[in-house]
Design a protein around this motif. Structure first.
Motif, PDB file in Angstrom:
ATOM      1  N   ILE A 392       0.853  -1.193   0.000  1.00  0.00           N
ATOM      2  CA  ILE A 392       0.000   0.000   0.000  1.00  0.00           C
ATOM      3  C   ILE A 392       0.891   1.245   0.000  1.00  0.00           C
ATOM      4  O   ILE A 392       1.328   1.721   1.050  1.00  0.00           O
ATOM      5  CB  ILE A 392      -0.939   0.025   1.228  1.00  0.00           C
ATOM      6  CG1 ILE A 392      -1.761  -1.270   1.291  1.00  0.00           C
ATOM      7  CG2 ILE A 392      -1.869   1.227   1.166  1.00  0.00           C
ATOM      8  CD1 ILE A 392      -2.662  -1.363   2.494  1.00  0.00           C
ATOM      9  N   PRO A 393       1.215   1.772  -1.175  1.00  0.00           N
ATOM     10  CA  PRO A 393       2.056   2.967  -1.237  1.00  0.00           C
ATOM     11  C   PRO A 393       1.291   4.216  -0.802  1.00  0.00           C
ATOM     12  O   PRO A 393       0.061   4.262  -0.899  1.00  0.00           O
ATOM     13  CB  PRO A 393       2.435   3.052  -2.717  1.00  0.00           C
ATOM     14  CG  PRO A 393       1.310   2.368  -3.418  1.00  0.00           C
ATOM     15  CD  PRO A 393       0.835   1.276  -2.503  1.00  0.00           C
ATOM     16  N   HIS A 394       2.013   5.202  -0.318  1.00  0.00           N
ATOM     17  CA  HIS A 394       1.405   6.494   0.023  1.00  0.00           C
ATOM     18  C   HIS A 394       1.508   7.403  -1.193  1.00  0.00           C
ATOM     19  O   HIS A 394       2.585   7.622  -1.729  1.00  0.00           O
ATOM     20  CB  HIS A 394       2.126   7.135   1.207  1.00  0.00           C
ATOM     21  CG  HIS A 394       1.617   8.507   1.518  1.00  0.00           C
ATOM     22  ND1 HIS A 394       0.450   8.738   2.226  1.00  0.00           N
ATOM     23  CD2 HIS A 394       2.103   9.741   1.189  1.00  0.00           C
ATOM     24  CE1 HIS A 394       0.245  10.041   2.330  1.00  0.00           C
ATOM     25  NE2 HIS A 394       1.234  10.664   1.710  1.00  0.00           N
ATOM     26  N   LEU A 395       0.378   7.944  -1.641  1.00  0.00           N
ATOM     27  CA  LEU A 395       0.338   8.774  -2.848  1.00  0.00           C
ATOM     28  C   LEU A 395      -0.280  10.122  -2.521  1.00  0.00           C
ATOM     29  O   LEU A 395      -1.353  10.190  -1.924  1.00  0.00           O
ATOM     30  CB  LEU A 395      -0.481   8.082  -3.949  1.00  0.00           C
ATOM     31  CG  LEU A 395      -0.722   8.902  -5.231  1.00  0.00           C
ATOM     32  CD1 LEU A 395       0.587   9.178  -5.943  1.00  0.00           C
ATOM     33  CD2 LEU A 395      -1.707   8.179  -6.141  1.00  0.00           C
ATOM     34  N   HIS A 396       0.404  11.189  -2.922  1.00  0.00           N
ATOM     35  CA  HIS A 396      -0.147  12.546  -2.782  1.00  0.00           C
ATOM     36  C   HIS A 396      -0.030  13.232  -4.132  1.00  0.00           C
ATOM     37  O   HIS A 396       1.051  13.313  -4.709  1.00  0.00           O
ATOM     38  CB  HIS A 396       0.620  13.350  -1.734  1.00  0.00           C
ATOM     39  CG  HIS A 396       0.115  14.770  -1.613  1.00  0.00           C
ATOM     40  ND1 HIS A 396      -0.869  15.137  -0.723  1.00  0.00           N
ATOM     41  CD2 HIS A 396       0.448  15.896  -2.284  1.00  0.00           C
ATOM     42  CE1 HIS A 396      -1.119  16.430  -0.845  1.00  0.00           C
ATOM     43  NE2 HIS A 396      -0.330  16.911  -1.801  1.00  0.00           N
ATOM     44  N   CYS A 397      -1.155  13.720  -4.662  1.00  0.00           N
ATOM     45  CA  CYS A 397      -1.180  14.473  -5.911  1.00  0.00           C
ATOM     46  C   CYS A 397      -1.618  15.903  -5.610  1.00  0.00           C
ATOM     47  O   CYS A 397      -2.616  16.110  -4.937  1.00  0.00           O
ATOM     48  CB  CYS A 397      -2.141  13.839  -6.925  1.00  0.00           C
ATOM     49  SG  CYS A 397      -1.580  12.240  -7.549  1.00  0.00           S
ATOM     50  N   GLU A 398      -0.878  16.857  -6.114  1.00  0.00           N
ATOM     51  CA  GLU A 398      -1.203  18.259  -5.861  1.00  0.00           C
ATOM     52  C   GLU A 398      -2.275  18.718  -6.830  1.00  0.00           C
ATOM     53  O   GLU A 398      -2.032  18.841  -8.037  1.00  0.00           O
ATOM     54  CB  GLU A 398       0.049  19.134  -6.003  1.00  0.00           C
ATOM     55  CG  GLU A 398      -0.208  20.601  -5.741  1.00  0.00           C
ATOM     56  CD  GLU A 398      -0.908  20.850  -4.421  1.00  0.00           C
ATOM     57  OE1 GLU A 398      -1.989  21.449  -4.437  1.00  0.00           O
ATOM     58  OE2 GLU A 398      -0.384  20.408  -3.390  1.00  0.00           O
ATOM     59  N   ASP A 399      -3.498  18.945  -6.299  1.00  0.00           N
ATOM     60  CA  ASP A 399      -4.629  19.395  -7.107  1.00  0.00           C
ATOM     61  C   ASP A 399      -5.120  20.781  -6.681  1.00  0.00           C
ATOM     62  O   ASP A 399      -6.224  21.184  -7.039  1.00  0.00           O
ATOM     63  CB  ASP A 399      -5.797  18.403  -6.998  1.00  0.00           C
ATOM     64  CG  ASP A 399      -5.439  17.036  -7.575  1.00  0.00           C
ATOM     65  OD1 ASP A 399      -4.770  17.008  -8.615  1.00  0.00           O
ATOM     66  OD2 ASP A 399      -5.799  16.018  -6.965  1.00  0.00           O
TER      67      ASP A 399
END
Length: 402
Positions: A392-399
């Motif tokens: 379970i990778p940690h993902l952050h996308c800047e929106d």
């Protein structure tokens, strides 16, 4: 409203009696205001005339007022909502608004760097952004930009921040055409906004994740370069001996996809200095310190009107090396002794450059142990496709979400 009128037209006497009622007048006025708001929201007007878009949306207050008169008992809710809204605007302006003076630097590929000097210190964390209004361009438009500055005081506050602006629409084009690098701009600033998640802090990333991947598309690098700067400062500039014993990260991947090779000049020399610093500490203790891998993807080299080749690009970077280091020193990003060290090791490691090819996300994520919606969406879908109960990778996308 159209359905009501159509139904009433069949009965002229009834229609006349209804139109004579003041209550119906308020209802028709409310619908008319709502229609103006809708027309002002149509794509051509919204895109090419922001002032008209804003003006028509002010009729929303007329709509609420007319409906409140149409149903008198609703007036108390209208007035209460208006008071809360005005209090929110006033408190937000007092708490999150600043007046700043900006120094302007013109970069290749119609990019502008604004170095802002604030009237009062501002506290910000990695991943946050600010909204800017430049009166000399437009008094009405506010636009969000990622904070790229990494240096802050011990209390987390700073009075100097940096943002990068590329031409992507009418406002940014107008800014690029009007600015004069020899003069300072007066800027109204609101923020910072964004979650500023603890997961984006360098200490957290280095002690939690085995692998860190920072993916950037075009001007979206402003978010990624802030994270990379934070990692660089934590490991090299301001090393924490206690943190070093807890570092879990083994590899840091930094990918930047651009249309033209000239866009790489925005941060190319700075990334080179960061790579040299990472390479130096990794060689000293490869078991403790992570290795930095940098890959640049140039997707339109064949259609690049600038015809800038890799060799010409490298030569340009060497010519700009002193100017870039001077900028980084004056902004506080690197210190003088670090500059001396990078002078002697500038040839140690080089980033990879891939021409006429986009990032192969599936292949990239399969090799790992773990700005625009399409770019973020493809990354989210790829991460979701490889995620399972044990991985379970940690993902952050800047929106730009508040």
């Amino acid at each position: 409203m159209a359905f009501h009128i159509k139904s009433w037209v069949k009965f002229p006497v009834f229609l006349a009696s209804q139109l004579a009622l003041m209550k119906v007048h308020y209802g028709l006025a409310g619908y008319a205001c709502l229609m103006l708001v809708f027309v002002g929201s149509i794509y051509p007007l919204r895109k090419y005339s922001h002032e008209l878009f804003l003006f028509t949306h002010l009729f929303a207050f007329g709509f609420i007022g007319a409906i409140a008169k149409h149903t008198p008992y609703a007036m108390r809710y209208f007035v209460a909502g208006l008071i809360v809204y005005l209090l929110n605007v006033f408190s937000s302006w007092c708490v999150k608004s600043h007046v700043a003076h900006a120094r302007v630097d013109i970069l290749p590929e119609r990019c502008v760097r604004l170095s802002l000097r604030l009237s009062s210190p501002m506290v910000h964390t990695p991943g946050q952004y600010i909204s800017l209004c430049i009166p000399s361009v437009s008094w009405f438009e506010w636009h969000p930009f990622t904070i790229t500055s990494a240096h802050v005081a011990e209390d987390g506050a700073c009075d100097k921040i940096e943002v990068y602006i590329t031409v992507r629409g009418n406002w940014t084009r107008k800014l690029f055409e009007k600015i004069d690098p020899s003069q300072e701009l007066t800027v109204l600033l609101s923020g910072p906004f964004g979650n500023g998640s603890i997961d984006l802090h360098a200490n957290t990333m280095l002690t939690v994740h085995d692998t860190i991947a920072i993916m950037n598309g075009g001007a979206g690098i402003t978010f990624g370069i802030r994270l990379l700067r934070g990692l660089y400062q934590t490991l090299i500039e301001e090393p924490d001996r206690c943190l070093q014993s807890k570092i879990k990260t083994k590899n840091i991947h930094f990918l930047w996809s651009v249309r033209s090779i000239a866009e790489l000049s925005w941060f190319r020399d700075e990334i080179q200095i960061i790579m040299n610093g990472f390479e130096s500490i990794h060689r000293q203790n490869p078991e403790r310190f992570p290795c930095l891998h940098v890959v640049f993807y140039v997707t339109r080299q064949k259609d690049d009107c600038s015809n800038m080749t890799i060799d010409a690009f490298s030569e340009t970077m060497e010519n700009n090396e002193k100017a870039t280091r001077y900028t980084m020193e004056t902004s506080g990003f690197i210190k003088q002794n670090e500059t001396d060290n990078t002078n002697t090791s500038s040839k140690q490691v080089q980033p990879s450059i891939v021409l006429d090819k986009r990032v192969d996300l599936k292949s990239f994520f399969k090799t790992m142990p773990c700005g625009p919606p399409g770019f973020n969406g493809s990354i989210k879908n790829t991460v979701a496709s490889i995620t399972n109960c044990k991985n379970i990778p940690h993902l952050h996308c800047e929106d730009f979400e508040i």
